[in-house]
Scaffold this active site. Structure first.
Site, PDB file in Angstrom:
ATOM      1  N   ASP A 194       0.825  -1.206   0.000  1.00 12.34           N
ATOM      2  CA  ASP A 194       0.000   0.000   0.000  1.00 12.34           C
ATOM      3  C   ASP A 194       0.864   1.264   0.000  1.00 12.34           C
ATOM      4  OD1 ASP A 194      -2.449   1.300  -0.042  1.00 12.34           O
ATOM      5  OD2 ASP A 194      -2.619   1.362   2.140  1.00 12.34           O
TER       6      ASP A 194
ATOM      7  N   ASN B  70       1.269   3.381  -2.964  1.00 15.84           N
ATOM      8  CA  ASN B  70       1.797   3.793  -4.277  1.00 15.84           C
ATOM      9  C   ASN B  70       1.286   5.177  -4.686  1.00 15.84           C
ATOM     10  OD1 ASN B  70       2.970   1.315  -4.539  1.00 15.84           O
ATOM     11  ND2 ASN B  70       1.497   0.509  -6.009  1.00 15.84           N
TER      12      ASN B  70
ATOM     13  N   HIS C 185       2.250   3.372  -9.107  1.00 16.92           N
ATOM     14  CA  HIS C 185       2.022   1.948  -9.366  1.00 16.92           C
ATOM     15  C   HIS C 185       3.170   1.356 -10.188  1.00 16.92           C
ATOM     16  CE1 HIS C 185      -1.784   2.187  -7.491  1.00 16.92           C
ATOM     17  NE2 HIS C 185      -2.396   2.843  -8.444  1.00 16.92           N
TER      18      HIS C 185
ATOM     19  N   SER D  86      -7.494  -5.743  -4.860  1.00  8.53           N
ATOM     20  CA  SER D  86      -8.562  -6.345  -4.059  1.00  8.53           C
ATOM     21  C   SER D  86      -9.881  -6.328  -4.819  1.00  8.53           C
ATOM     22  CB  SER D  86      -8.726  -5.568  -2.741  1.00  8.53           C
ATOM     23  OG  SER D  86      -9.348  -4.309  -2.980  1.00  8.53           O
ATOM     24  N   THR D  87     -10.851  -7.104  -4.317  1.00  3.15           N
ATOM     25  CA  THR D  87     -12.185  -7.099  -4.941  1.00  3.15           C
ATOM     26  C   THR D  87     -12.836  -5.729  -4.777  1.00  3.15           C
ATOM     27  OG1 THR D  87     -12.982  -8.120  -2.887  1.00  3.15           O
ATOM     28  CG2 THR D  87     -12.686  -9.571  -4.774  1.00  3.15           C
TER      29      THR D  87
ATOM     30  N   TRP E 132     -11.993  -2.287  -7.626  1.00  2.00           N
ATOM     31  CA  TRP E 132     -12.726  -1.925  -8.850  1.00  2.00           C
ATOM     32  C   TRP E 132     -13.436  -0.593  -8.686  1.00  2.00           C
ATOM     33  CZ3 TRP E 132     -11.459  -4.859 -12.861  1.00  2.00           C
ATOM     34  CH2 TRP E 132     -11.097  -6.204 -12.652  1.00  2.00           C
TER      35      TRP E 132
ATOM     36  N   LEU F 201      11.360 -20.230  -4.050  1.00  2.00           N
ATOM     37  CA  LEU F 201      10.316 -19.420  -3.411  1.00  2.00           C
ATOM     38  C   LEU F 201       8.957 -19.620  -4.094  1.00  2.00           C
ATOM     39  CD1 LEU F 201       9.779 -16.873  -1.433  1.00  2.00           C
ATOM     40  CD2 LEU F 201       9.887 -15.550  -3.541  1.00  2.00           C
TER      41      LEU F 201
HETATM   42  C1  IPE Z   1      -5.409  -2.706   0.043  1.00  2.00           C
HETATM   43  O1  IPE Z   1      -5.067  -1.387  -0.245  1.00  2.00           O
HETATM   44  C2  IPE Z   1      -5.483  -3.513  -1.199  1.00  2.00           C
HETATM   45  C3  IPE Z   1      -4.199  -3.759  -1.871  1.00  2.00           C
HETATM   46  C4  IPE Z   1      -3.037  -3.352  -1.463  1.00  2.00           C
HETATM   47  C5  IPE Z   1      -4.279  -4.513  -3.071  1.00  2.00           C
HETATM   48  P1  IPE Z   1      -6.201  -0.277  -0.415  1.00  2.00           P
HETATM   49  O2  IPE Z   1      -5.522   1.019  -0.599  1.00  2.00           O
HETATM   50  O3  IPE Z   1      -7.162  -0.673  -1.460  1.00  2.00           O
HETATM   51  O4  IPE Z   1      -6.951  -0.363   0.992  1.00  2.00           O
HETATM   52  P2  IPE Z   1      -7.869   0.677   1.751  1.00  2.00           P
HETATM   53  O5  IPE Z   1      -8.871   1.197   0.762  1.00  2.00           O
HETATM   54  O6  IPE Z   1      -6.986   1.766   2.257  1.00  2.00           O
HETATM   55  O7  IPE Z   1      -8.475  -0.118   2.854  1.00  2.00           O
HETATM   56  C1  IPE Z   2      -1.562   0.134  -3.304  1.00  2.00           C
HETATM   57  O1  IPE Z   2      -1.336   1.489  -3.380  1.00  2.00           O
HETATM   58  C2  IPE Z   2      -1.750  -0.510  -4.632  1.00  2.00           C
HETATM   59  C3  IPE Z   2      -3.111  -0.968  -4.901  1.00  2.00           C
HETATM   60  C4  IPE Z   2      -4.124  -0.994  -4.082  1.00  2.00           C
HETATM   61  C5  IPE Z   2      -3.354  -1.447  -6.245  1.00  2.00           C
HETATM   62  P1  IPE Z   2      -2.548   2.497  -3.391  1.00  2.00           P
HETATM   63  O2  IPE Z   2      -2.971   2.733  -4.796  1.00  2.00           O
HETATM   64  O3  IPE Z   2      -3.634   2.067  -2.490  1.00  2.00           O
HETATM   65  O4  IPE Z   2      -1.851   3.806  -2.837  1.00  2.00           O
HETATM   66  P2  IPE Z   2      -2.430   4.800  -1.757  1.00  2.00           P
HETATM   67  O5  IPE Z   2      -2.812   3.993  -0.564  1.00  2.00           O
HETATM   68  O6  IPE Z   2      -3.619   5.470  -2.373  1.00  2.00           O
HETATM   69  O7  IPE Z   2      -1.303   5.732  -1.484  1.00  2.00           O
HETATM   70 MG    MG Z   3      -4.117   2.401  -0.555  1.00  2.00          MG
END
Ligand code: IPE
Ligand code: IPE
Ligand code: MG
Length: 241
Positions: A16, A18, A33, A61-62, A65, A127
């Protein structure tokens, strides 16, 4: 507790931060990303060198979307390109790749990339890398319940014969079920629907470091923290007597 036992065999990471990483640099979230995807390679290599047996990465995650369609499309393209461009190196590094999640709704191109990657790395015995794409812990459990209900309906299984093992057998295939160490980068202290069953006794490590900045050294820090944990699993350890 022996040293061997204290080392995390299965590490899962919620990648998380990015978007924030890119925003801090005045760039589009998609740039974060891209840099985040490049970091996956570094951490996969590092995990292999450190002796981690299974690494499970939460990539989409689901619930993701719900993001703007441009960002979703960018991510899907990134996953496809990543799997294709990394394939050779993953094979050379003896990494066995599995994708966990509902892949049925993904594009034909991405599904083809997934199939090739899984097939071409199937004989590797280094791995084990699980990449969670369109993964939701609740969806995984719902699917398991549906499958189990079908077996009961067909008369192959008695409700009273359903055990924890039955449920585990119906989750997405993965070589190690229980997660020892669950890491979340990006500063949030939540699970966000990741591995609800498999993380029931994980040690949880939350760091403010954003995913693109999560280096091998940061992974070592998390593992070092884990080795100092006293895992009681509801019982007592020698220290308690
Ligand atoms: C969790 O990150 C999902 C992934 C890293 C794939 P999110 O950024 O989507 O989570 P929330 O919305 O902060 O809970
Ligand atoms: C995690 O980074 C990657 C995915 C959920 C795909 P985020 O896109 O959630 O980045 P933040 O949390 O908004 O900084
Ligand atoms: Mg995030």
């Amino acid at each position: 507790m022996s040293d061997k036992k204290a080392f995390p065999e299965h590490v899962a990471i919620i990648l998380d931060g990015n978007g924030r990483w890119a925003r801090e640099r005045g760039r589009e979230r998609t740039y974060g990303h891209q840099v985040g995807a490049a970091n996956v390679k570094t951490i996969v290599r590092a995990a292999g060198h450190m002796g981690i047996k299974v690494l499970t990465l939460y990539a989409f995650s689901t619930e993701n979307w719900k993001r703007p369609s441009l960002e979703v499309r960018f991510l899907m393209k990134l996953f496809k390109n990543y799997l294709i461009s990394q394939l050779k190196e993953l094979v050379e590094d003896n990494v066995q790749v599995h994708i966990v999640g509902d892949t049925s709704v993904l594009s034909d191109g991405l599904r083809k990339g997934i199939e090739e990657c899984e097939r071409d790395t199937a004989d590797n015995n280094g791995l084990i890398l699980n990449v969670a794409i369109n993964y939701g812990g609740r969806l995984e459990l719902v699917r398991a319940m549906q499958d189990i209900a079908e077996e009961v309906k067909a008369g192959r299984l008695l409700p009273s014969a359903i055990t924890e093992k039955t449920v585990e057998d119906h989750l997405y295939p993965s070589d190690a079920m229980d997660v020892d160490l669950l890491i979340r980068t990006g500063g949030e202290s939540r699970i966000s629907n990741f591995l609800l069953w498999q993380a029931s006794y994980s040690e949880l490590y939350f760091t403010h470091v954003l995913w693109p900045d999560f280096t091998e050294e940061e992974l070592r820090k998390a593992v070092d923290w884990f080795t100092g944990r006293d895992r009681r699993f509801g019982g007592l350890t020698e220290k308690d007597h």
